[in-house]
Design an enzyme around this catalytic site. Structure first.
Site, PDB file in Angstrom:
ATOM      1  N   SER A  14       0.837  -1.191   0.000  1.00 57.37           N
ATOM      2  CA  SER A  14       0.000   0.000   0.000  1.00 57.37           C
ATOM      3  C   SER A  14       0.874   1.245   0.000  1.00 57.37           C
ATOM      4  CB  SER A  14      -0.898   0.016   1.242  1.00 57.37           C
ATOM      5  OG  SER A  14      -1.633   1.222   1.311  1.00 57.37           O
ATOM      6  N   TYR A  45      -1.308  -0.073  10.472  1.00 57.53           N
ATOM      7  CA  TYR A  45      -1.453  -0.585   9.103  1.00 57.53           C
ATOM      8  C   TYR A  45      -0.270  -0.163   8.250  1.00 57.53           C
ATOM      9  CZ  TYR A  45      -3.361  -0.956   4.341  1.00 57.53           C
ATOM     10  OH  TYR A  45      -3.543  -1.246   3.013  1.00 57.53           O
TER      11      TYR A  45
END
Length: 277
Positions: free
Chosen positions: A161, A172
């Protein structure tokens, strides 16, 4: 942000028929989102596919994918919790049993559970985020590598990501930074064995409403505000000024998984409309 619910029913705008013919491709997180779009494309391009998810919907997804296979190749479903090594090993074993080998592993499991400033996370939430977005990729790479090394061939595509630089999701971001490190380090180890390891780094992506919740849906007004800050930052960071589509994410993943990318390893490709993370 969401796209029409029927997006998975649409034929990808660009296909390479036969690109995965004769290939055994294991795809994780295949019930929804990018994983589902990747599975659809690989099947349409002739791959013998094993799809993995911890949701029991994976069996019906496999039936849907079999129905669009040009050769009516049976898609193998595996229900497994990839946050454990036992689950990852079961998925790899199922693919080997069904197809005799694993040519390609595509790791899609992951995603922000909660959206909040780091000091607002509890210890349990931090651990849950890391288990969700780092360990499935770590475990699946470990589970498939012995078979790939023994054959002297294979490709692993990790989905990372650009949110390694983003607000309100530090755990995350740290997990996806780990995926990037795994990709570059494992590529060096695996290259002498004929195994490539690469990754894409998606940006904001439109998707249908989730079939299975991640469990951290925003409920309070404060949680909704924190999530909106993520959306605002994503759009502001994206040169093209919009979210991408599932097809726009699946396409580069399948390119990296194919022989067209045979001289690419250790790279993380941003697929984020100009947002470099």
């Amino acid at each position: 942000m969401s796209a029409p619910v029927g997006e998975h029913d649409a034929v990808p705008p660009v296909l390479s028929p036969g690109r995965f013919a004769g290939r055994s491709v294991l795809i994780t997180g295949a019930v929804q989102g990018i994983g589902r779009a990747v599975a659809d494309r690989v099947v349409r391009e002739g791959g013998a596919v094993t799809v993995v998810d911890r949701a029991d919907l994976i069996a019906s997804v496999a039936d849907e994918l079999t129905a669009v296979s040009p050769e009516s190749i049976r898609v193998t479903p595996v229900e497994a919790d990839l946050e454990t090594f036992g689950g990852a090993r079961a998925a790899a074993d199922a693919a080997l049993t069904a197809h005799g080998r694993i040519d390609v592993l595509i790791n899609n499991v992951g995603g922000t559970i909660w959206a909040r400033p780091y000091h607002e996370y509890s210890a349990d939430q931090i651990e849950a985020e890391v288990r969700r977005s780092l360990f499935p990729t770590l475990w699946m790479c470990r589970a498939v590598l012995p078979a790939m090394v023994d054959r002297g061939a294979g490709t692993i595509v990790n989905v990372s990501s650009v949110a390694t630089r983003g607000v309100n999701r530090v755990p995350y971001a740290a997990s996806k930074g780990g995926v990037n490190g795994l990709t570059s380090a494992l590529a060096l180890e695996a290259a002498p064995h004929g195994v490539r390891v690469v990754a894409t780094a998606p940006g904001g992506t439109l998707a249908p409403q989730r079939r299975v919740s991640r469990g951290g849906d925003a409920r309070t007004e404060q949680e909704k505000t924190w999530y909106s800050q993520i959306v605002d930052q994503t759009v502001e960071s994206t040169a093209l000024g919009r979210y991408g589509t599932l097809h726009e994410q699946a396409s580069p993943i399948c390119f990296l998984a194919s022989d067209e990318a045979s001289y690419i390893t250790g790279s993380v490709l941003p697929v984020a409309g100009g947002d470099q993370g």
